[in-house]
Design a protein around this motif. Structure first.
Motif, mmCIF file in Angstrom:
data_model
loop_
_atom_site.group_PDB
_atom_site.id
_atom_site.type_symbol
_atom_site.label_atom_id
_atom_site.label_comp_id
_atom_site.label_asym_id
_atom_site.label_seq_id
_atom_site.Cartn_x
_atom_site.Cartn_y
_atom_site.Cartn_z
ATOM 1 N N GLU A 105 1.025 -1.200 0.045
ATOM 2 C CA GLU A 105 -0.137 0.025 -0.096
ATOM 3 C C GLU A 105 0.968 1.199 0.077
ATOM 4 N N ILE A 106 0.222 2.354 -0.093
ATOM 5 C CA ILE A 106 1.130 3.608 -0.145
ATOM 6 C C ILE A 106 2.001 3.830 0.913
ATOM 7 N N ASN A 107 3.115 4.074 0.980
ATOM 8 C CA ASN A 107 3.883 4.270 1.938
ATOM 9 C C ASN A 107 4.254 3.196 2.956
ATOM 10 N N GLU A 108 4.048 2.057 2.519
ATOM 11 C CA GLU A 108 4.080 0.672 3.293
ATOM 12 C C GLU A 108 5.552 0.346 2.767
ATOM 13 N N ASP A 109 6.474 -0.144 3.806
ATOM 14 C CA ASP A 109 7.562 -0.876 3.295
ATOM 15 C C ASP A 109 7.444 -2.411 2.976
ATOM 16 N N ARG A 110 8.493 -2.969 2.840
ATOM 17 C CA ARG A 110 8.371 -4.723 2.437
ATOM 18 C C ARG A 110 7.969 -5.352 3.773
ATOM 19 N N LEU A 111 8.634 -4.803 4.960
ATOM 20 C CA LEU A 111 8.068 -5.628 5.984
ATOM 21 C C LEU A 111 6.782 -5.443 6.530
ATOM 22 N N GLN A 112 6.321 -4.341 6.616
ATOM 23 C CA GLN A 112 4.754 -3.947 6.505
ATOM 24 C C GLN A 112 4.048 -4.643 5.653
ATOM 25 N N CYS A 113 4.245 -4.627 4.551
ATOM 26 C CA CYS A 113 3.366 -5.467 3.308
ATOM 27 C C CYS A 113 3.488 -6.939 3.688
ATOM 28 N N SER A 114 4.541 -7.641 3.983
ATOM 29 C CA SER A 114 4.843 -8.609 4.228
ATOM 30 C C SER A 114 4.023 -9.235 5.696
ATOM 31 N N LEU A 115 3.692 -8.528 6.463
ATOM 32 C CA LEU A 115 3.268 -9.007 7.870
ATOM 33 C C LEU A 115 1.722 -8.851 7.656
ATOM 34 N N ARG A 116 1.214 -7.657 6.904
ATOM 35 C CA ARG A 116 -0.304 -7.512 6.494
ATOM 36 C C ARG A 116 -0.608 -8.567 5.574
ATOM 37 N N GLU A 117 -0.042 -9.004 4.547
ATOM 38 C CA GLU A 117 -0.368 -9.942 3.557
ATOM 39 C C GLU A 117 -0.484 -11.325 4.308
ATOM 40 N N VAL A 118 0.552 -11.620 5.275
ATOM 41 C CA VAL A 118 0.355 -12.933 6.083
ATOM 42 C C VAL A 118 -0.794 -12.906 7.127
ATOM 43 N N ALA A 119 -1.057 -11.833 7.652
ATOM 44 C CA ALA A 119 -2.499 -11.764 8.454
ATOM 45 C C ALA A 119 -3.480 -12.028 7.528
ATOM 46 N N GLU A 120 -3.831 -11.086 6.330
ATOM 47 C CA GLU A 120 -4.715 -11.492 5.404
ATOM 48 C C GLU A 120 -4.801 -12.750 4.851
ATOM 49 N N GLU A 121 -3.786 -13.410 4.673
ATOM 50 C CA GLU A 121 -3.933 -14.615 3.727
ATOM 51 C C GLU A 121 -3.757 -16.060 4.538
ATOM 52 N N VAL A 122 -3.148 -15.888 5.789
ATOM 53 C CA VAL A 122 -2.819 -17.124 6.625
ATOM 54 C C VAL A 122 -3.656 -16.889 7.928
ATOM 55 N N GLY A 123 -3.868 -15.698 8.464
ATOM 56 C CA GLY A 123 -4.836 -15.384 9.498
ATOM 57 C C GLY A 123 -3.998 -15.016 10.669
ATOM 58 N N ASP A 124 -4.467 -15.173 12.141
ATOM 59 C CA ASP A 124 -4.069 -14.556 13.226
ATOM 60 C C ASP A 124 -2.789 -15.338 13.830
ATOM 61 N N PHE A 125 -1.737 -14.512 13.991
ATOM 62 C CA PHE A 125 -0.489 -15.079 14.471
ATOM 63 C C PHE A 125 0.462 -14.285 15.309
ATOM 64 N N GLU A 126 1.350 -14.810 16.029
ATOM 65 C CA GLU A 126 2.343 -13.916 16.563
ATOM 66 C C GLU A 126 3.708 -14.171 16.209
ATOM 67 N N VAL A 127 4.294 -12.963 15.724
ATOM 68 C CA VAL A 127 5.600 -12.819 15.054
ATOM 69 C C VAL A 127 6.585 -13.547 16.052
ATOM 70 N N ILE A 128 7.493 -14.412 15.691
ATOM 71 C CA ILE A 128 8.690 -15.002 16.469
ATOM 72 C C ILE A 128 9.959 -14.105 15.986
ATOM 73 N N GLU A 129 9.938 -14.216 14.679
ATOM 74 C CA GLU A 129 11.065 -13.598 13.896
ATOM 75 C C GLU A 129 10.843 -13.282 12.497
ATOM 76 N N THR A 130 11.753 -12.031 12.184
ATOM 77 C CA THR A 130 11.621 -11.726 10.468
ATOM 78 C C THR A 130 12.973 -11.602 10.154
ATOM 79 N N ILE A 131 13.246 -12.100 8.969
ATOM 80 C CA ILE A 131 14.680 -12.039 8.352
ATOM 81 C C ILE A 131 14.479 -11.509 6.860
ATOM 82 N N ASP A 132 15.309 -10.525 6.434
ATOM 83 C CA ASP A 132 15.263 -10.234 5.184
ATOM 84 C C ASP A 132 16.069 -11.059 4.311
ATOM 85 N N LEU A 133 15.324 -11.890 3.294
ATOM 86 C CA LEU A 133 16.063 -12.713 2.580
ATOM 87 C C LEU A 133 16.650 -12.403 1.055
ATOM 88 N N GLY A 134 16.583 -10.769 0.903
ATOM 89 C CA GLY A 134 17.065 -10.352 -0.315
ATOM 90 C C GLY A 134 15.799 -9.834 -1.278
#
Length: 208
Positions: A105-134
């Protein structure tokens, strides 16, 4: 399930006549080399000429430019199993096993996009760790912008198909052992190139 039809001039007139509230998001400005632009999606198709070293015309083509925040995610649960969605794609009208991904979305970085899409497509979750894979190019013929790859490890207790998933045309969500995913790739069961690129980044990361 949603479906598609070719939006030629006849269908555009019909669509606007039947529903005057419809707003078509794609605009064209060929005078400025813009084949189409969709600001909501953050995507544009630009018109280019390819020339040689002496500036002689070779051919004309187009390039697809997207927002920088677009991202695909390799999602792991607390057992290090890999999440794959069984998701319908309108091009080319079939289901694919795929990693969660989406347009930023506008002004959304990759991590924000990633977490939003995971919430929308997978469901409710608690983040353990995030890593940039390139990052990688989806296609080096037409795509101008890199797409990011994030590893998102989550704690999740209940995976069900809900309204969010139905609206995204997702009919199944599974978590698979890494060796099972590799076997799916070997057997040609994973055909989405973006998913294959993300999984390659992940396997290279964990096996290095």
């Amino acid at each position: 399930m949603k479906s598609k039809f070719l939006l030629d001039s006849k269908q555009r007139r019909k669509l606007k006549f039947e529903n005057k509230q419809v707003v078509l998001d794609w605009i064209s400005d060929l005078d400025n080399g813009l084949v189409f632009e969709n600001k909501k999606m953050g995507m544009s198709l630009k018109y280019f000429a390819i020339v040689d070293e002496k500036n002689n015309f070779q051919y004309d083509t187009f390039g697809i430019e997207e927002r920088e925040g677009n991202c695909v995610s390799v999602v792991l649960n607390q057992k290090d199993e890999i999440c794959l969605l069984n998701e319908y794609r309108f091009m080319p009208e079939k289901y694919f096993l795929s990693c969660p991904r989406g347009f930023s979305e506008i002004n959304e970085d990759r991590l924000q996009c990633s977490l939003r899409e995971v919430a929308e497509e997978v469901g409710d979750f608690e983040v353990i760790e995030t890593i940039d894979l390139g990052q990688f190019y989806q296609n080096t013929t037409f795509f101008i912008t890199l797409i990011g790859v994030k590893l998102v490890k989550i704690k999740i207790s209940n995976v069900e198909i809900g309204k969010n998933q139905e609206s995204e045309d997702i009919c199944g969500i599974g978590f698979y052992e890494p060796d099972a995913v590799k076997q799916m790739i070997k057997e040609g069961k994973i055909e989405c190139l973006i998913t294959l690129g993300a999984l390659m980044r992940y396997f290279a990361f964990v096996e290095s």
